[in-house]
Design a protein around this motif. Structure first.
Motif, mmCIF file in Angstrom:
data_model
loop_
_atom_site.group_PDB
_atom_site.id
_atom_site.type_symbol
_atom_site.label_atom_id
_atom_site.label_comp_id
_atom_site.label_asym_id
_atom_site.label_seq_id
_atom_site.Cartn_x
_atom_site.Cartn_y
_atom_site.Cartn_z
ATOM 1 N N LEU A 108 0.982 -1.255 0.013
ATOM 2 C CA LEU A 108 -0.010 0.102 -0.108
ATOM 3 C C LEU A 108 0.989 1.182 -0.282
ATOM 4 O O LEU A 108 0.679 2.037 -0.612
ATOM 5 C CB LEU A 108 -0.677 -0.121 1.212
ATOM 6 C CG LEU A 108 -2.261 0.331 1.089
ATOM 7 C CD1 LEU A 108 -3.102 -0.462 0.450
ATOM 8 C CD2 LEU A 108 -2.947 1.052 2.468
ATOM 9 N N GLY A 109 1.907 1.139 1.115
ATOM 10 C CA GLY A 109 2.884 2.217 0.929
ATOM 11 C C GLY A 109 3.319 2.740 -0.617
ATOM 12 O O GLY A 109 3.620 3.923 -0.999
ATOM 13 N N ILE A 110 3.918 1.502 -1.211
ATOM 14 C CA ILE A 110 4.413 1.666 -2.290
ATOM 15 C C ILE A 110 3.423 2.325 -3.681
ATOM 16 O O ILE A 110 3.721 2.972 -4.259
ATOM 17 C CB ILE A 110 5.046 0.453 -3.007
ATOM 18 C CG1 ILE A 110 6.384 0.382 -2.125
ATOM 19 C CG2 ILE A 110 5.545 0.546 -4.405
ATOM 20 C CD1 ILE A 110 7.075 -1.096 -2.387
ATOM 21 N N ILE A 111 2.238 1.522 -3.349
ATOM 22 C CA ILE A 111 1.315 2.272 -4.440
ATOM 23 C C ILE A 111 1.065 3.699 -4.159
ATOM 24 O O ILE A 111 0.686 4.520 -5.163
ATOM 25 C CB ILE A 111 -0.102 1.365 -4.256
ATOM 26 C CG1 ILE A 111 0.329 -0.158 -4.903
ATOM 27 C CG2 ILE A 111 -1.231 1.956 -4.900
ATOM 28 C CD1 ILE A 111 -0.825 -1.075 -4.431
ATOM 29 N N LEU A 112 0.668 4.010 -2.861
ATOM 30 C CA LEU A 112 0.320 5.400 -2.554
ATOM 31 C C LEU A 112 1.772 6.351 -2.811
ATOM 32 O O LEU A 112 1.471 7.259 -3.477
ATOM 33 C CB LEU A 112 0.143 5.453 -0.876
ATOM 34 C CG LEU A 112 -1.237 4.982 -0.494
ATOM 35 C CD1 LEU A 112 -1.172 5.128 1.202
ATOM 36 C CD2 LEU A 112 -2.429 6.286 -1.219
ATOM 37 N N GLY A 113 2.758 5.681 -2.610
ATOM 38 C CA GLY A 113 4.119 6.439 -2.894
ATOM 39 C C GLY A 113 3.970 6.830 -4.357
ATOM 40 O O GLY A 113 4.422 7.724 -4.862
ATOM 41 N N ALA A 114 4.020 5.514 -5.216
ATOM 42 C CA ALA A 114 4.064 5.684 -6.649
ATOM 43 C C ALA A 114 2.868 6.642 -7.018
ATOM 44 O O ALA A 114 3.274 7.606 -8.148
ATOM 45 C CB ALA A 114 3.899 4.347 -7.259
ATOM 46 N N MET A 115 1.901 6.777 -6.558
ATOM 47 C CA MET A 115 0.724 7.779 -7.035
ATOM 48 C C MET A 115 1.153 9.306 -6.635
ATOM 49 O O MET A 115 0.938 10.272 -7.200
ATOM 50 C CB MET A 115 -0.435 7.283 -6.245
ATOM 51 C CG MET A 115 -1.340 6.528 -7.081
ATOM 52 S SD MET A 115 -2.667 5.685 -6.033
ATOM 53 C CE MET A 115 -3.571 7.016 -5.433
ATOM 54 N N TYR A 116 1.595 9.267 -5.424
ATOM 55 C CA TYR A 116 1.734 10.623 -4.881
ATOM 56 C C TYR A 116 3.322 11.393 -5.601
ATOM 57 O O TYR A 116 3.335 12.552 -5.625
ATOM 58 C CB TYR A 116 2.182 10.743 -3.377
ATOM 59 C CG TYR A 116 0.812 10.876 -2.637
ATOM 60 C CD1 TYR A 116 -0.312 10.412 -3.121
ATOM 61 C CD2 TYR A 116 0.778 11.184 -1.227
ATOM 62 C CE1 TYR A 116 -1.516 10.467 -2.631
ATOM 63 C CE2 TYR A 116 -0.429 11.389 -0.539
ATOM 64 C CZ TYR A 116 -1.454 10.818 -1.321
ATOM 65 O OH TYR A 116 -2.876 10.720 -0.545
#
Ligand SMILES: [Zn+2]
Length: 105
Positions: free
Chosen positions: A57-65
């Motif tokens: 989730l962190g990586i997905i959120l990070g990739a989005m942000y």
């Protein structure tokens, strides 16, 4: 069975020497106790899922942000990515050592 301590001939089933009391034969070893079950399997599965989902989730959120034009969001995304990667690395190291300990027992 002959006593190895004093040489007295004992009955076949005797565990102790009838003459000197020495132990004639080691008692049958109890079956090896199972390794310490620290956590039930369900809990383990939860840890695995949690420690995989959180960094994912962190990586997905990070990739989005991180692609966001807003520098504040970009910064947060970078932090999320680092956190996710860090958790994954920590989890791998932990799993490696846990497996190592398990194999040693
Ligand atoms: Zn004896």
């Amino acid at each position: 069975m002959k006593c190895s301590s004093c040489g007295f001939e004992n009955e076949g089933e005797a565990k102790f020497c009838g003459s000197c009391g020495a132990v004639l034969a080691a008692p049958p070893r109890p079956p090896a106790p199972p390794g310490p079950q620290i956590v039930p399997d369900g809990f383990n599965l939860g840890i695995i899922l949690g420690s995989l989902l959180v960094p994912l989730l962190g990586i997905i959120l990070g990739a989005m942000y991180i692609n966001d034009p807003n520098p504040e969001k970009k910064k947060a995304g970078k932090r999320w990515l680092l956190t996710g990667a860090g958790v994954i690395v920590a989890y791998c190291v932990l799993g490696f050592f846990c497996g190592l300990m398990g194999n040693l027992q």
